[in-house]
Design an enzyme around this catalytic site. Structure first.
Site, PDB file in Angstrom:
ATOM      1  N   THR A  86      46.162  11.988  14.308  1.00  0.00           N
ATOM      2  CA  THR A  86      46.374  13.093  13.375  1.00  0.00           C
ATOM      3  C   THR A  86      47.736  13.758  13.500  1.00  0.00           C
ATOM      4  O   THR A  86      48.118  14.526  12.619  1.00  0.00           O
ATOM      5  CB  THR A  86      45.302  14.172  13.582  1.00  0.00           C
ATOM      6  OG1 THR A  86      45.370  14.645  14.945  1.00  0.00           O
ATOM      7  CG2 THR A  86      43.902  13.614  13.336  1.00  0.00           C
TER       8      THR A  86
ATOM      9  N   CYS B  60      58.607   9.780  16.848  1.00  0.00           N
ATOM     10  CA  CYS B  60      58.941   8.827  17.906  1.00  0.00           C
ATOM     11  C   CYS B  60      58.664   7.390  17.488  1.00  0.00           C
ATOM     12  O   CYS B  60      59.097   6.452  18.163  1.00  0.00           O
ATOM     13  CB  CYS B  60      58.171   9.158  19.181  1.00  0.00           C
ATOM     14  SG  CYS B  60      56.372   9.122  19.000  1.00  0.00           S
TER      15      CYS B  60
END
Length: 461
Positions: free
Chosen positions: A115, A50
């Site tokens: 992460t 994204c």
């Protein structure tokens, strides 16, 4: 062959442009095959999240590789190379390696230290492997990047300090409507981001309801967090009951319109609603932010906050995109990346000179064989023992003459500019030279047919 990274990310482009690059698995596969179908791209990995779409490729020509990768990205965005040029970043060889390692470690993310991008890189690599677009060159680079990402999180404080995009977004939502513990929350989307969001909300004590275009996926996710499900067609009613709406679908168009939210607000008797839209392209109509009592947190807001923080030398506190990451942890992460980049450089350069050494020895062997054959025709009566001794002597002389240059070129390959010695060896012995390599540290914008000043280049921002 050389490593090239060409892409666009939240570092250089607004969310509105990133939305044009939204890619599902099918789009990514199409791009992979289009890339390696070009003349100059031998291997490719496409990392589409994204926050970024980046191509990591092994190319035989720098300029041709940049041009072809840029065209594929432009096609995906429905734009021209010229239109994208102000936002595109190009990295080459060591700079590309450092950038990939920085991305894998979460240091280049909108939320520093997160992460999730490491898993996204792992999936991108797996997809490229499944479709045969990675080979001997990119396999070790991608595997090394995954190891570096793990090391950074395991060996520095960035792992425990860096919050995920979901956590930061929820922090913003709680600042607006208060703690989520015991409050109803509607999660729309049951993919990897939806699962992360539902798990995070559950840990905060929220009462999670999941909606998805696939009922089975919604049911599995809801069961995992002791939540409930709602049919995707019943969103208006579910929204009226929720205090927070979090969307993260893979839809290419709007999922929640302004009218839907406006209708839900009329049934809420003045209760505020937080809307967290983590999808790209957006799931929620941006006009929703203008409705009374509605507080929207989306990628554009997070991008703006990150940009502001990057210009704030004082750092930031709890709930910010920077989180509580100490400067020492970030410095340690960059130092680790620098060391790992040097290690991979040595490995790649050693591999790069190996064909030169092999070609030199093959050429020498051909010369020896030809001369021994010539000797046989000139001295046909030479006995076998003498002939054998002469052959061994000639081969020993050639081996000794080649020993020092071949050993030295392997040793020098791990030093800065070491591959230049292999180039010199190829030139001296007529083994062939590829001159399409930009100077170390040079600006790379001239690789595409646009104004050089309009194309960003270099290492990680």
């Amino acid at each position: 062959m050389s490593l090239l990274a060409v892409g666009i990310s939240h570092q250089t482009a607004p969310v509105s442009l990133l939305e044009q690059f939204a890619m599902d698995a099918d789009d990514t596969v199409k791009a992979l095959h289009e890339l390696i179908g070009n003349d100059h791209v031998a291997e490719a990995i496409v990392l589409a999240t994204c926050n970024r779409v980046e191509v990591f490729a092994e190319v035989d020509r720098f300029h041709g590789g940049v041009t072809e990768v840029s065209r594929v990205l432009a096609r995906q965005a429905g734009a021209t190379v010229e239109e994208l040029s102000p936002y595109v970043t190009v990295h080459y060889e060591d700079q590309a390696v450092t950038h990939l390692f920085t991305v894998a470690a979460g240091l280049d993310s909108m939320v520093v230290g997160e992460t999730q991008v490491l898993g996204q890189l792992r999936n991108a690599y797996a997809l490229a492997r499944a479709h045969g677009t990675v080979g001997r060159a990119l396999h070790p680079v991608a595997q090394h990047a995954l190891r570096v990402g793990k090391r950074v999180h395991a060996e520095t404080g960035i792992d425990k300090a860096g919050a995920s995009l979901v956590s930061v977004s929820l922090d913003h939502a709680e600042e607006r409507i208060g703690p989520l513990a015991g409050r109803p929350v509607l999660v729309v989307g049951a993919g990897s981001m939806g699962a992360l969001a539902a798990a995070t909300l559950s840990r905060r004590g929220a009462l999670v309801t999941v909606a998805s275009r696939t009922a089975e996926s919604a049911a599995r996710l809801a069961a995992a967090v002791d939540g409930a499900t709602v049919d995707i067609d019943d969103l208006p009613a579910a929204l009226a009951a929720a205090d927070l709406l979090l969307t993260c679908t893979g839809a290419t168009g709007l999922v929640v319109g302004t009218e839907t939210v406006a209708d839900a607000m009329t049934d809420r008797v003045g209760r505020p609603l937080a809307v967290v839209d983590l999808a790209l392209p957006r799931d929620v109509d941006p006009a929703v932010a203008g409705l009374p009592g509605v507080h929207v947190v989306d990628l554009a807001l997070l991008q703006g906050e990150r940009s502001a923080l990057l210009h704030d030398d004082a750092g930031a506190g709890h709930g910010s995109l920077a989180g509580a990451i100490a400067r020492d942890d970030i410095a340690a992460a960059h130092a680790l990346i620098e060391a790992e980049t040097a290690l991979l450089r040595a490995e790649r350069q050693a591999a790069a000179v190996a064909p030169t050494v092999s070609a030199l020895r093959s050429q020498a062997a051909e010369v020896v064989d030809a001369e021994l054959l010539r000797l046989s025709t000139r001295l046909p009566d030479l006995d076998a023992r003498a002939r054998s001794e002469i052959a061994r002597t000639v081969r020993r002389v050639v081996d000794k003459l080649l020993h020092e240059p071949t050993v030295r070129v392997k040793e020098l390959a791990s030093t800065p500019g070491g591959v230049d010695y292999a180039d010199a060896l190829r030139a001296l012995f007529g083994l062939g030279i590829d001159t399409d390599v930009p100077a170390e540290g040079s600006r790379l914008a001239e690789a595409v047919s646009v104004d050089p000043d309009d194309l960003r280049a270099g290492g990680a921002p």
